[in-house]
Design a protein around this motif. Structure first.
Motif, mmCIF file in Angstrom:
data_model
loop_
_atom_site.group_PDB
_atom_site.id
_atom_site.type_symbol
_atom_site.label_atom_id
_atom_site.label_comp_id
_atom_site.label_asym_id
_atom_site.label_seq_id
_atom_site.Cartn_x
_atom_site.Cartn_y
_atom_site.Cartn_z
ATOM 1 N N ARG A 13 107.621 54.102 48.047
ATOM 2 C CA ARG A 13 107.652 52.916 47.536
ATOM 3 C C ARG A 13 106.531 52.516 46.383
ATOM 4 N N ILE A 14 105.392 53.107 46.695
ATOM 5 C CA ILE A 14 104.250 52.962 45.866
ATOM 6 C C ILE A 14 104.432 53.956 44.602
ATOM 7 N N ARG A 15 104.973 55.142 44.885
ATOM 8 C CA ARG A 15 105.493 56.033 43.603
ATOM 9 C C ARG A 15 106.387 55.409 42.877
ATOM 10 N N SER A 16 107.496 54.549 43.226
ATOM 11 C CA SER A 16 108.696 53.935 42.597
ATOM 12 C C SER A 16 107.843 52.877 41.666
ATOM 13 N N ALA A 17 107.133 52.104 42.350
ATOM 14 C CA ALA A 17 106.476 51.085 41.681
ATOM 15 C C ALA A 17 105.634 51.516 40.448
ATOM 16 N N LEU A 18 104.970 52.579 40.599
ATOM 17 C CA LEU A 18 103.956 53.121 39.543
ATOM 18 C C LEU A 18 104.575 53.763 38.452
ATOM 19 N N ASP A 19 105.964 54.335 38.842
ATOM 20 C CA ASP A 19 106.904 54.799 37.600
ATOM 21 C C ASP A 19 107.053 54.209 36.433
ATOM 22 N N ALA A 20 106.794 53.056 36.479
ATOM 23 C CA ALA A 20 106.848 51.844 35.359
ATOM 24 C C ALA A 20 105.843 52.220 34.452
ATOM 25 N N LEU A 21 104.637 52.891 34.625
ATOM 26 C CA LEU A 21 103.577 53.262 33.895
ATOM 27 C C LEU A 21 103.938 54.537 33.229
ATOM 28 N N ARG B 6 92.889 48.560 33.542
ATOM 29 C CA ARG B 6 93.674 49.523 34.021
ATOM 30 C C ARG B 6 93.932 49.371 35.642
ATOM 31 N N HIS B 7 93.020 49.207 36.139
ATOM 32 C CA HIS B 7 93.032 48.572 37.651
ATOM 33 C C HIS B 7 94.087 47.520 37.932
ATOM 34 N N ARG B 8 94.025 46.497 36.983
ATOM 35 C CA ARG B 8 94.844 45.316 36.963
ATOM 36 C C ARG B 8 96.342 45.751 36.733
ATOM 37 N N LEU B 9 96.503 46.449 35.750
ATOM 38 C CA LEU B 9 97.676 46.881 35.494
ATOM 39 C C LEU B 9 98.369 47.711 36.801
ATOM 40 N N VAL B 10 97.722 48.457 37.223
ATOM 41 C CA VAL B 10 98.199 49.268 38.555
ATOM 42 C C VAL B 10 98.458 48.078 39.778
ATOM 43 N N TYR B 11 97.658 47.130 39.874
ATOM 44 C CA TYR B 11 97.908 46.176 40.786
ATOM 45 C C TYR B 11 98.925 45.232 40.475
ATOM 46 N N ASP B 12 99.268 45.136 39.383
ATOM 47 C CA ASP B 12 100.413 44.373 38.827
ATOM 48 C C ASP B 12 101.727 45.095 39.044
ATOM 49 N N MET B 13 101.718 46.166 39.062
ATOM 50 C CA MET B 13 102.959 47.281 39.343
ATOM 51 C C MET B 13 103.120 47.225 40.932
ATOM 52 N N LEU B 14 101.961 47.089 41.617
ATOM 53 C CA LEU B 14 102.212 47.274 43.027
ATOM 54 C C LEU B 14 102.683 46.042 43.536
ATOM 55 N N GLY B 15 102.404 44.643 42.790
ATOM 56 C CA GLY B 15 102.935 43.619 43.305
ATOM 57 C C GLY B 15 103.118 43.200 44.582
ATOM 58 N N PRO B 16 104.426 43.103 45.066
ATOM 59 C CA PRO B 16 104.660 42.679 46.398
ATOM 60 C C PRO B 16 104.375 43.747 47.461
ATOM 61 N N LEU B 17 104.083 45.027 47.127
ATOM 62 C CA LEU B 17 103.632 45.934 47.996
ATOM 63 C C LEU B 17 102.135 45.641 48.606
ATOM 64 N N MET B 18 101.563 44.754 47.793
ATOM 65 C CA MET B 18 100.140 44.302 48.367
ATOM 66 C C MET B 18 100.174 43.664 49.397
ATOM 67 N N GLU B 19 101.262 42.944 49.566
ATOM 68 C CA GLU B 19 101.552 41.857 50.504
ATOM 69 C C GLU B 19 102.191 42.511 51.984
ATOM 70 N N THR B 20 103.152 43.466 51.639
ATOM 71 C CA THR B 20 103.669 44.055 52.724
ATOM 72 C C THR B 20 103.340 45.322 53.110
ATOM 73 N N ASP B 21 102.826 46.288 52.397
ATOM 74 C CA ASP B 21 102.677 47.450 52.521
ATOM 75 C C ASP B 21 100.848 48.225 52.617
ATOM 76 N N ILE B 22 100.619 47.761 51.621
ATOM 77 C CA ILE B 22 99.110 47.944 51.180
ATOM 78 C C ILE B 22 98.034 46.911 51.481
ATOM 79 N N HIS B 23 97.124 47.548 52.327
ATOM 80 C CA HIS B 23 95.865 46.562 52.548
ATOM 81 C C HIS B 23 94.785 46.924 51.637
ATOM 82 N N ALA B 24 94.684 48.192 51.342
ATOM 83 C CA ALA B 24 93.526 48.430 50.336
ATOM 84 C C ALA B 24 93.872 49.745 49.540
ATOM 85 N N VAL B 25 93.503 49.686 48.057
ATOM 86 C CA VAL B 25 93.913 50.883 47.368
ATOM 87 C C VAL B 25 92.848 51.291 46.525
#
Length: 96
Positions: free
Chosen positions: A8-16, A60-79
């Motif tokens: 799911r993380i890979r799919s979200a970051l594919d937009a970059l 750059r980090h903000r852009l990555v966090y934007d792509m991860l969006g909802p995953l930060m609420e459901t799957d990711i505690h820290a990256v």
């Protein structure tokens, strides 16, 4: 579960449109940590993308966090993020 999250993380970051993307699940290093109690994981991301050209590291980090969006609420505690341009990655590869 971990492979599913990484996918799911890979799919979200594919937009970059990354030329290189490495995602590592570091959750095992944080067992018992307060942030791990809710089931979300800890990950390391190394990403190379031309989309980072001209951007400072924080952007750059903000852009990555934007792509991860909802995953930060459901799957990711820290990256932990390493975000480089292709030129920076090539320069890094040349270093001994």
């Amino acid at each position: 579960m971990s492979e599913d999250r990484v996918s799911r993380i890979r799919s979200a970051l594919d937009a970059l449109d990354p030329s290189s993307l490495d995602i590592r699940d570091d959750s095992h290093k944080h067992a018992g940590h307060a942030g791990a109690r809710d089931g979300r994981g800890h990950f390391s991301v190394r990403i190379v993308s031309a989309r980072f050209e001209g951007l400072l590291p924080l952007k750059r980090h903000r852009l990555v966090y934007d792509m991860l969006g909802p995953l930060m609420e459901t799957d990711i505690h820290a990256v932990a993020i390493q975000a480089r341009t292709p030129a920076e990655a090539a320069l890094q590869a040349e270093k001994p």
